[in-house]
Design an enzyme around this catalytic site. Structure first.
Site, PDB file in Angstrom:
ATOM      1  N   GLN A 145     -21.186  36.000 -58.501  1.00  0.00           N
ATOM      2  CA  GLN A 145     -20.339  36.811 -59.377  1.00  0.00           C
ATOM      3  C   GLN A 145     -20.403  36.238 -60.793  1.00  0.00           C
ATOM      4  OE1 GLN A 145     -16.765  38.235 -57.409  1.00  0.00           O
ATOM      5  NE2 GLN A 145     -15.573  37.252 -59.014  1.00  0.00           N
ATOM      6  N   GLY A 146     -20.539  37.122 -61.766  1.00  0.00           N
ATOM      7  CA  GLY A 146     -20.580  36.705 -63.158  1.00  0.00           C
ATOM      8  C   GLY A 146     -19.783  37.666 -64.012  1.00  0.00           C
ATOM      9  N   TYR A 147     -19.281  37.168 -65.132  1.00  0.00           N
ATOM     10  CA  TYR A 147     -18.392  37.959 -65.991  1.00  0.00           C
ATOM     11  C   TYR A 147     -19.094  38.348 -67.283  1.00  0.00           C
ATOM     12  CZ  TYR A 147     -14.970  36.947 -62.575  1.00  0.00           C
ATOM     13  OH  TYR A 147     -14.307  36.908 -61.371  1.00  0.00           O
ATOM     14  N   LEU A 148     -19.081  39.662 -67.545  1.00  0.00           N
ATOM     15  CA  LEU A 148     -19.635  40.200 -68.779  1.00  0.00           C
ATOM     16  C   LEU A 148     -18.608  40.149 -69.900  1.00  0.00           C
ATOM     17  CD1 LEU A 148     -21.400  43.297 -67.228  1.00  0.00           C
ATOM     18  CD2 LEU A 148     -22.533  41.322 -68.271  1.00  0.00           C
ATOM     19  N   ARG A 177     -20.546  31.894 -67.137  1.00  0.00           N
ATOM     20  CA  ARG A 177     -19.323  32.526 -66.603  1.00  0.00           C
ATOM     21  C   ARG A 177     -19.606  33.060 -65.193  1.00  0.00           C
ATOM     22  NH1 ARG A 177     -20.198  34.655 -71.566  1.00  0.00           N
ATOM     23  NH2 ARG A 177     -20.736  36.661 -70.673  1.00  0.00           N
TER      24      ARG A 177
END
Length: 176
Positions: free
Chosen positions: A26-29, A81
């Protein structure tokens, strides 16, 4: 709307490896100070773009499945992130599932459980199993977006290390 409670887990239930599990990257934009977020998630062979707004027990959420090519194009934008975890699905009766997340990478040793509910009243009435630890639903330090950017809260680091050592005896494989 998503109605969800989150708990720390200090003692992993026995025979965890017998429950269905999948690896999650999971990664955050985008992350906003009001709790809003836009994230990418890869779980098994499926990829998603999700937007959440708000904080605490009740949040708005919109999730769409995206192609692997779209995911691959956006994933580099999440650098710095990201989190990785293995999610176990444990039946809790009444058609309820406890999603137990065992984190890897820089969050190794952290274990949390999330339970979704159809209403705030049902969330408030939930009688958590004894193996669930403190409720951290309203503790921003344990939001995935915060973990992805800031790492483990200092108060959890020693407990996570203890749990990581104990867990390594029973479960060392991360499903794909």
């Amino acid at each position: 709307m998503e109605v969800e409670r989150k708990f720390l887990v200090w003692e992993v239930p026995p025979a965890l490896h017998r429950h269905p599990a999948s690896a999650i990257d999971q990664g955050y934009l985008a992350i906003d100070s009001d709790g809003s977020e836009v994230r990418l998630r890869r779980r098994a062979e499926r990829t998603y773009l999700t937007s959440k707004r708000g904080r605490g027990l009740v949040r708005s959420e919109a999730e769409v499945e995206i192609s692997q090519a779209q995911f691959d194009a956006l994933w580099p934008l999440t650098e710095g992130r990201r989190i990785e975890k293995t999610r176990y699905e444990i039946s809790a009766g009444q058609r309820r599932v406890i999603e137990l997340d065992v984190y890897g990478g820089g969050l190794e040793g952290l274990v949390v459980a999330e339970v979704e509910f159809p209403s705030r009243a049902q969330a408030d009435a939930f009688d958590a199993p004894a193996w669930l630890g403190p409720d951290v639903t309203d503790d921003d330090r344990y939001k995935n977006q915060r973990l992805a950017t800031s790492g483990l809260p200092s108060s959890a680091q020693s407990r996570a290390g203890d749990l990581s050592r104990a867990r390594s005896v029973t479960n060392t494989d991360r499903p794909t």
